[in-house]
Design a protein around this motif. Structure first.
Motif, PDB file in Angstrom:
ATOM      1  N   UNK A 374       0.832  -1.198   0.000  1.00 58.81           N
ATOM      2  CA  UNK A 374       0.000   0.000   0.000  1.00 58.81           C
ATOM      3  C   UNK A 374       0.874   1.260   0.000  1.00 58.81           C
ATOM      4  N   UNK A 375       0.468   2.259  -0.782  1.00 58.40           N
ATOM      5  CA  UNK A 375       1.199   3.522  -0.877  1.00 58.40           C
ATOM      6  C   UNK A 375       0.883   4.360   0.366  1.00 58.40           C
ATOM      7  N   UNK A 376       1.807   4.408   1.287  1.00 53.91           N
ATOM      8  CA  UNK A 376       1.573   5.097   2.559  1.00 53.91           C
ATOM      9  C   UNK A 376       1.421   6.602   2.375  1.00 53.91           C
ATOM     10  N   UNK A 377       2.135   7.167   1.434  1.00 56.54           N
ATOM     11  CA  UNK A 377       2.073   8.610   1.224  1.00 56.54           C
ATOM     12  C   UNK A 377       0.689   9.070   0.780  1.00 56.54           C
ATOM     13  N   UNK A 378      -0.057   8.160   0.153  1.00 52.22           N
ATOM     14  CA  UNK A 378      -1.389   8.525  -0.334  1.00 52.22           C
ATOM     15  C   UNK A 378      -2.456   8.448   0.750  1.00 52.22           C
ATOM     16  N   UNK A 379      -2.093   7.924   1.913  1.00 52.36           N
ATOM     17  CA  UNK A 379      -3.092   7.675   2.961  1.00 52.36           C
ATOM     18  C   UNK A 379      -3.313   8.860   3.885  1.00 52.36           C
ATOM     19  N   UNK A 380      -2.303   9.707   4.044  1.00 46.35           N
ATOM     20  CA  UNK A 380      -2.370  10.826   4.994  1.00 46.35           C
ATOM     21  C   UNK A 380      -2.144  12.124   4.234  1.00 46.35           C
ATOM     22  N   UNK A 381      -3.013  13.135   4.405  1.00 50.30           N
ATOM     23  CA  UNK A 381      -4.201  13.120   5.250  1.00 50.30           C
ATOM     24  C   UNK A 381      -5.367  12.382   4.592  1.00 50.30           C
TER      25      UNK A 381
END
Length: 399
Positions: A374-381
């Protein structure tokens, strides 16, 4: 450039630990993952069997340990335990500095660590969201954790739909099944005689396993339901009765006292094992004729082990049932009748063909695959996902 992903798994009690073990094992053994483990809550409570020892025995390293549970079990004490947990988790997450936090379920310990993760903009992966337990305070806790999480793994399609209904984007919600069923499918169960030699109690016919916890939405009902259950057991003097310990929740101490007294007064029939550990517990359920109480395990693992369940009261109201589950009221007559029915030839045969509605035993691989990619940068915010149908301020659907 590829970097190893540091994933922190939180476990706050035996209630979530058993379900998380398959996922933790897969992450620990994956060369692309640096597993960190944050342990707290009931794992450090002696009355619960001090299950931190079991975590270590299972081959895991507790990288951070937070002692947070006060001795009292009043609502005020539980709220203070929540506060102590939040303080400890804030420091633990600062030291661990993970890329992703994984947690499961609906207990206040998990809520406390989720709050800390949210405040530090740490992505959270939540297992077992979208479930419904109308007879406890778990529902609002579970849904609150969902709103502070970024990736969601549900046990059924209905649960996935509920998470999306809470405003979570469908691309982040995965119906994987519950990893606790993976444990059942793959467990090298302990034989009946071997189990008896370890715990000093022969599992004669019938064997009744009792797993009963506080009804947090109605503490008075907890006491009434357990008294009724203990009264009903008097009508089964030839049964081997094995009690497991109660959860660390408000009202738990008074229930534990009732169970202690019953076991002391029935030494030839009953034993209490505060914490069995996953494999001995699954093995016990497999060898039992019926599991009686109000625990979620009666609806999840027990049907998958082809054992009948008597579910007492409202604590698990709203959860899906297998055909081997019998619901009953909180009077001694209700419980006795339900146990009689569960021990009947018809129900015992039905249990042999039952299937748990919580998955197919293949959840772990699905979950780990997402956690790694999963692309973590796309999750927050986070962004709120609106359902396609719009509603007016009055609550009427717009044309």
């Amino acid at each position: 450039m590829f970097t190893i992903r540091r994933i922190c798994v939180f476990t706050g009690s035996r209630a979530d630990y058993g379900s998380l073990v398959p996922v933790m094992t897969a992450l620990r053994d994956d060369a692309d993952v640096d597993l960190k483990l944050l342990v707290a809550g009931g794992h450090l409570v002696p009355a619960q069997g001090y299950t931190l020892d079991q975590v270590t025995k299972d081959g895991f390293v507790a990288d951070e340990v937070v002692d947070m549970v006060l001795a009292n079990d009043t609502p005020n004490a539980v709220a203070k335990s929540f506060g102590l947990g939040a303080i400890g988790f804030a420091d633990a997450l600062e030291r661990l500095d993970p890329d992703l936090l994984v947690l499961l379920g609906d207990r206040y310990e998990a809520l406390a660590v989720a709050v800390c993760a949210m405040l530090r903009l740490l992505p959270v992966a939540h297992l077992a969201g979208g479930d419904v337990t109308e007879g406890s305070t778990d529902d609002p806790v579970r849904h609150a954790i969902t709103k502070m999480s970024h990736v969601h793994f549900t046990a059924s399609e209905d649960m996935r739909r509920r998470v999306i209904q809470l405003g979570e984007h469908p691309d982040t919600v995965f119906n994987t099944g519950a990893p606790t069923i993976d444990s059942v499918v793959n467990a090298p169960l302990i034989g009946r005689d071997a189990w008896a030699s370890i715990y000093g109690r022969e599992l004669t016919e019938p064997t009744i396993v009792v797993t009963y916890h506080p009804v947090t939405a109605n503490p008075d009902a907890s006491h009434e339901g357990l008294v009724a259950l203990l009264d009903a057991l008097e009508h089964f003097p030839d049964a081997a009765v094995v009690f497991t310990g109660t959860n660390v929740d408000q009202g738990g101490n008074s229930l534990a006292k009732l169970i202690d007294d019953y076991v002391a007064n029935h030494p030839r029939q009953a034993i209490l094992v505060p914490s069995l550990g996953k494999l001995p517990y699954l093995s016990l359920i497999h060898h039992a004729n019926v599991v009686v109480g109000n625990s979620s395990s009666g609806l999840t693992e027990t049907p998958a082990l082809h054992t009948a369940t008597v579910n007492i009261g409202s604590r698990q109201e709203g959860r899906p049932r297998a055909e081997s589950v019998i619901d009953c009221g909180e009077t001694a007559a209700d419980v006795r009748a339900a146990i009689d029915r569960a021990l009947s030839v018809e129900l015992q045969e039905r249990a042999q063909h039952a299937q748990s509605p919580y998955g197919d035993g293949k959840a772990t691989n699905r979950i780990v695959e997402v956690l790694k990619k999963v692309d973590l940068d796309s999750l927050v915010p986070k962004r709120f996902f609106d359902l396609p149908t719009a509603f007016s301020a009055s609550g009427d659907a717009e044309a």
